[in-house]
Design an enzyme around this catalytic site. Structure first.
Site: not given
Length: 224
Positions: A67-68, A141-142, A171
């Site tokens: 995925d990276g 993705n995000d 966080d």
């Protein structure tokens, strides 16, 4: 995919021998069919060109890795609306779904117009400082805002189209696309969203609150 395939980009991990070997084999397979080949990183093959920021129109990008590697390919070609075929060679394969043994069979189907491409939403990401944009890119993705190495919680105000919707101490915060809903968002307790749903998920990371929960908003809005 009804368009004739005449140029293909191959994106792979150079530090993985399996990926490098398959990239060479794939490039040779494409070149024998008179398909122009670009690659990132560069391949030591005649007529295979290194992919650069000035690459011409591409008909397809093929990703060899996990995925990276897939997300890296999106950053490279995503602005050009290029279809991406992921071949899973990494540890996580949510995005790169095809297996190496299926690659040439799948490519043959693509060349014969027997594969249908599906659309995935991209997020336009901007970082502003004193009202000026200091960074801009796309995300499949995000987008994550986090406290980094600090041991303290961070204070976050979340707005949707200039309207304040939440203030939290946490966080961090994740803004996820439907594609990314199965990634960090899922680990942080956010919902899984079907890829065809035009939405974004705003998920706090370890909020110090009993009421802070993930929020799903239309992707037509701007989250700040």
């Amino acid at each position: 995919m009804g368009k004739k395939i005449s140029s293909v980009a191959i994106v792979f991990r150079v530090d993985r021998k399996e990926a490098s070997d398959l990239a060479k084999k794939l490039a040779q397979w494409l070149l024998r069919r008179n398909i122009q080949v670009f690659s990132e990183p560069e391949l030591p093959l005649k007529n295979a060109q290194k992919l650069s920021n000035l690459f011409p129109a591409l008909d397809l990008a093929i990703v060899l890795g996990g995925d990276g590697t897939y997300l890296n390919a999106v950053r490279i070609v995503g602005h050009k609306d290029v279809p991406i075929l992921g071949v899973h060679l990494g540890q996580l394969g949510f995005l790169a779904a095809a297996k190496p043994v299926e690659l040439f069979k799948t490519l043959t189907a693509i060349l014969n117009h027997k594969i249908v491409a599906t659309k995935r939403a991209l997020m336009d990401v901007q970082i502003l400082k004193r009202g000026k944009t200091i960074f801009r890119n796309i995300a499949l993705n995000d987008v994550v805002v986090e406290r980094g190495s600090s041991t303290h919680l961070i204070d976050l105000s979340i707005s949707c189209d200039q309207t304040l919707i939440s203030r939290i101490r946490a966080d961090g915060l994740i803004v996820s696309s439907p594609t990314g809903s199965t990634a960090y968002n899922l680990s942080a307790g956010g919902p899984i969203v079907h890829p065809e749903v035009p939405a974004m998920v705003v998920t706090p990371v370890c909020p110090h609150s009993l009421s802070a929960r993930p929020i799903v908003v239309s992707d037509h809005h701007k989250i700040s």
